[in-house]
Design a protein around this motif. Sequence first.
Motif, mmCIF file in Angstrom:
data_model
loop_
_atom_site.group_PDB
_atom_site.id
_atom_site.type_symbol
_atom_site.label_atom_id
_atom_site.label_comp_id
_atom_site.label_asym_id
_atom_site.label_seq_id
_atom_site.Cartn_x
_atom_site.Cartn_y
_atom_site.Cartn_z
ATOM 1 N N PRO A 118 68.825 60.475 37.259
ATOM 2 C CA PRO A 118 67.624 61.108 37.354
ATOM 3 C C PRO A 118 66.704 59.565 37.531
ATOM 4 O O PRO A 118 65.987 59.722 37.691
ATOM 5 N N LYS A 119 67.349 58.804 37.027
ATOM 6 C CA LYS A 119 66.746 57.192 37.341
ATOM 7 C C LYS A 119 66.890 56.846 38.562
ATOM 8 O O LYS A 119 66.200 55.424 38.997
ATOM 9 N N THR A 120 68.135 57.252 39.041
ATOM 10 C CA THR A 120 67.861 56.679 40.925
ATOM 11 C C THR A 120 66.386 56.584 41.785
ATOM 12 O O THR A 120 64.932 57.982 41.593
ATOM 13 N N LYS A 121 65.948 55.916 42.159
ATOM 14 C CA LYS A 121 64.737 55.722 42.385
ATOM 15 C C LYS A 121 64.659 55.585 44.714
ATOM 16 O O LYS A 121 63.910 55.709 45.292
ATOM 17 N N ALA A 122 66.504 54.798 44.472
ATOM 18 C CA ALA A 122 66.132 54.218 45.499
ATOM 19 C C ALA A 122 67.598 53.981 46.531
ATOM 20 O O ALA A 122 68.411 53.311 45.535
ATOM 21 N N ILE A 123 67.925 53.185 47.812
ATOM 22 C CA ILE A 123 69.345 53.832 47.894
ATOM 23 C C ILE A 123 69.060 52.741 49.290
ATOM 24 O O ILE A 123 67.820 52.102 49.760
ATOM 25 N N VAL A 124 69.717 50.957 49.179
ATOM 26 C CA VAL A 124 69.488 50.361 50.068
ATOM 27 C C VAL A 124 71.246 49.665 51.153
ATOM 28 O O VAL A 124 71.512 49.387 49.817
ATOM 29 N N PRO A 125 71.137 50.359 51.869
ATOM 30 C CA PRO A 125 72.187 49.840 53.166
ATOM 31 C C PRO A 125 71.638 49.457 53.616
ATOM 32 O O PRO A 125 70.453 48.508 53.216
ATOM 33 N N VAL A 126 72.572 48.298 53.786
ATOM 34 C CA VAL A 126 73.231 46.889 54.692
ATOM 35 C C VAL A 126 73.722 47.624 55.490
ATOM 36 O O VAL A 126 74.951 47.451 55.458
ATOM 37 N N HIS A 127 73.064 46.480 56.541
ATOM 38 C CA HIS A 127 74.159 47.195 57.918
ATOM 39 C C HIS A 127 74.975 46.013 57.574
ATOM 40 O O HIS A 127 73.887 44.892 59.253
ATOM 41 N N LYS A 144 67.549 65.273 49.257
ATOM 42 C CA LYS A 144 67.903 66.013 48.082
ATOM 43 C C LYS A 144 67.090 65.623 46.844
ATOM 44 O O LYS A 144 66.786 66.363 46.171
ATOM 45 N N TYR A 145 67.199 64.622 46.703
ATOM 46 C CA TYR A 145 66.799 63.601 45.858
ATOM 47 C C TYR A 145 65.432 63.508 45.586
ATOM 48 O O TYR A 145 65.627 62.325 44.527
ATOM 49 N N ASN A 146 65.119 63.148 46.907
ATOM 50 C CA ASN A 146 63.278 62.603 46.517
ATOM 51 C C ASN A 146 62.843 61.532 45.857
ATOM 52 O O ASN A 146 62.319 60.788 45.526
ATOM 53 N N LEU A 147 64.338 60.224 47.112
ATOM 54 C CA LEU A 147 64.501 58.640 46.681
ATOM 55 C C LEU A 147 63.786 57.734 48.251
ATOM 56 O O LEU A 147 63.834 58.740 48.980
ATOM 57 N N PHE A 148 63.963 56.908 47.456
ATOM 58 C CA PHE A 148 63.769 55.842 48.724
ATOM 59 C C PHE A 148 64.387 55.324 49.487
ATOM 60 O O PHE A 148 65.475 54.913 49.276
ATOM 61 N N VAL A 149 64.900 54.864 50.699
ATOM 62 C CA VAL A 149 65.326 54.406 52.214
ATOM 63 C C VAL A 149 64.580 52.977 51.790
ATOM 64 O O VAL A 149 63.965 52.896 53.032
ATOM 65 N N VAL A 150 65.510 52.373 52.021
ATOM 66 C CA VAL A 150 65.051 50.430 52.483
ATOM 67 C C VAL A 150 66.193 49.895 53.097
ATOM 68 O O VAL A 150 67.055 50.045 52.794
ATOM 69 N N GLU A 151 66.150 49.897 54.646
ATOM 70 C CA GLU A 151 67.755 49.399 55.008
ATOM 71 C C GLU A 151 67.669 47.721 55.078
ATOM 72 O O GLU A 151 66.313 47.202 55.318
ATOM 73 N N ASP A 152 68.195 47.392 54.845
ATOM 74 C CA ASP A 152 68.347 45.756 54.991
ATOM 75 C C ASP A 152 68.788 45.469 55.807
ATOM 76 O O ASP A 152 70.096 45.130 56.256
#
Length: 376
Positions: A118-127, A144-152
């Motif tokens: 429940p504390k997760t706010k973002a996923i940051v994938p690194v290409h 699904k979990y209403n998260l932000f995605v910031v692509e590195d």
Amino acid sequence: MIPFNKPHLTGKETHYMYDAVSTGKISGNGKYTKMCQDFFEKRYGFKKCLLTTSCTDALEMAALLINIEPGDEVIMPSYTFVSTSNAFVLRGATIIFADSAPDNPNLDASKIEALITPKTKAIVPVHYAGTACDMDQIMALADKYNLFVVEDAAQAIDSFYTGKDGVKRALGSIGHLAAFSFHETKNIISGEGGMLAINDLQFANRAEIIWEKGTNRSSFFRGEVDKYGWVDMGSSFLPSEIISAFLWAQLEELDTIQAKRKHIWEQYYTQLESWARAHAVQLPHVPNYATNNAHMFYLVCKDLDQRTALIEKLKANEIWCVFHYLSLHKSPFYADKHYGAALDYSDHYSDCLIRLPLFYDLEDEQIQKITHCMTT
């Protein structure tokens, strides 16, 4: 010695830098800044681009834009550069490190969902090496979990991902936000430099304010307001026109630079394929959904001893090769903050990955010298 990297100059950098100076405006957000930003928006379909002084700054802007606060959790690979984590740690986030995939150093998308709380706010994938992460899986989890995605996307200029829908998209155009680097080790350079790509327009206006030290200065110069002031948090993220002018000279030659780098990459792969198979060395893996932008040519040795011996052999023959990241979950700063899970593949790449020289001016004879040294 054949260096690991040598910055490539197209020949027009100083001309455009002189032109920038002659305009009388060398602070940020001038002619060359706008030309570069327009180039990326038109070529790759980013909704809005803002040049920054580094990829680190672009990541820090992203953390501000998605309102990272103490207690928030951000999922990212352990096998990455410290800037990926620092941007969110500076806002008080807890970093939840994910393991890498078995066949390449990108984070294993199949392991992400188990880390979401429940504390997760973002996923940051690194290409990593400009090779796409599995963005379909990542964006599905974000939805699904209403998260932000910031692509590195520091290493991922001019690289693409083809989703299950068959649509080919530029890396950095898929997540809500993305960060690019133009450091001198990258394909396209400005010495230091970076860019924030904004794909969710809810962030566009605020990004410009954060970029301009928390003021609505850009709106003022467009005539949208009659004065400007302090309206939000921010910092001095925008680069000078000197940096942007240098970058513009590089962008004019992007296709030529990319073609040469891909030629070098293919030469390495062809000349090392049989040797690698015979010595249990893994060559770069590019999944079917990804493209190769020839940012890097890396090998994954079978163990640390093999890598150490290979580096020493190459150095003795005046060839400079280097390893790469050390797992951040084991770093002196974060080891006691890590949630405790073993991240075996991340550690494997830390111990076994080696990068070969790859830069525009590397000639075929030099490539042959490198591969001959490795295979004999």
